[in-house]
Design a protein around this motif. Sequence first.
Motif, PDB file in Angstrom:
ATOM      1  N   ASP A  65      -5.952  -0.152   5.315  1.00 55.18           N
ATOM      2  CA  ASP A  65      -4.812  -0.488   6.165  1.00 55.18           C
ATOM      3  C   ASP A  65      -5.206  -1.343   7.361  1.00 55.18           C
ATOM      4  O   ASP A  65      -4.357  -2.031   7.937  1.00 55.18           O
ATOM      5  CB  ASP A  65      -4.165   0.805   6.695  1.00 55.18           C
ATOM      6  N   ARG A 102       0.827  -1.193   0.000  1.00 56.04           N
ATOM      7  CA  ARG A 102       0.000   0.000   0.000  1.00 56.04           C
ATOM      8  C   ARG A 102       0.866   1.250   0.000  1.00 56.04           C
ATOM      9  O   ARG A 102       1.846   1.337   0.740  1.00 56.04           O
ATOM     10  CB  ARG A 102      -0.938  -0.027   1.218  1.00 56.04           C
ATOM     11  N   VAL A 148      -4.279   6.618   7.270  1.00 52.27           N
ATOM     12  CA  VAL A 148      -4.511   5.229   7.672  1.00 52.27           C
ATOM     13  C   VAL A 148      -6.003   4.971   7.496  1.00 52.27           C
ATOM     14  O   VAL A 148      -6.835   5.580   8.178  1.00 52.27           O
ATOM     15  CB  VAL A 148      -4.091   4.976   9.134  1.00 52.27           C
TER      16      VAL A 148
END
Length: 422
Positions: A305, A197, A203
Amino acid sequence: MKIAFVSHPGYAVLPPAGSVEICTHEVARRLAERHAVTVYGSSAPGREDATDAGIRYRFIRHGADAKLGRVFRPLHRLRPADKGFFASPLNSLLYWLRVASDIRREGYDVVHVANLTQALPVIRRLNPDIRLVLHMHCEWLIQLDRRLVARRLRHADAILGVSRHITEPIRERFPDLADRCHTVSNGVEIGPEPAPREADGTVTLLHVGRISPEKGHHVLFDALNQVLPDHPQVRLVLVGEESVIPIEWAVGISSDPVIRDLERFYGSSYLEQIKDRMSKALAERTQFVGRIDHSETARHYAAADLFVFPSYFESMGIPPVEAMAAGLPVISSPVGGANESVVEGETGLFVERGDVDGLAAAIVALVDDPARRAALGAAGRARAAKHFSWDGVTAEFEHVLETAARAPRAPSRHVATPVSET
């Protein structure tokens, strides 16, 4: 073998929409490589029978049952919760009769029914030599009236649960049928190794599932209201539409006071209630994706995430396993089948249901520790591939079906009921 899957009346099977229908589709299309497979579903105006991915689809009229339901459902409101209309033999009776008649004409070896036990005696009456497999994706066999359930289970040659959380209490409640019970979990697609990522300073937290009180969105929002003042880099993505299960299906028949407390969210839109809990910062950082095709959800797993799943009860819970397969660490409530998929400290973290402070702390711990997120995600992907691939699940499922098809028709045993139960 010649296999029939009988879907819930009123649910879309082509393309599959709900979790039960998706599971049926994934197993059925793999079985269709070696067997003749038919899926029965509700007919819609203009809908004709079809063949897709090797599966034959038979669509059965269902409209008249809705009219009968409007007549008989009010009469059941005076009955105990564990004998509600949704479990009544009158619920979708015409659908079951039409399906049973078609099954008799087609001559299947094995017929699979999900959750709705009232289908079993109807299908059995018209097909005395068929092998019937009941597949439970919920806890109804231990929540509904024991006598009612026992009479129906006598017709099942095999009883499947999607987790030990489902199967073991069934064995305990109906010990005479213990040898008919098997655990076969739901599965997930194991795709290519996820790409790294891109670090952009944010996040992204992801939740996939219906927006409904038992999924714990109110707990998640309250926790994020605590997290955001010191962690403005956090974003939230919610995949799923507001689809609140009827209170009598779960909350109203639960003996758990924590679950019964969810009644307070019924009576008005749960989505609007949770939106009212959002701070300005959370509202600015939250994306409501709504309902999308199951295949489209993969890109949201790939872009996230961290996966958060503060559910109050789960038979198994497919989204946490999908998240693990995508290499995401999972924060989940330790409820039901989640205890059998997520491993505390290895593939994710557990936070007790309803614990706002604990959920906030767990989110902060993983937001602040990308190395730990990566380690949990890698372990989760390995676990998902080993235990929950659709190919592996289908092999277990196929073994149960073949065993049932080869075995002599199980006698409709009497299931002893204590005198105190009515």
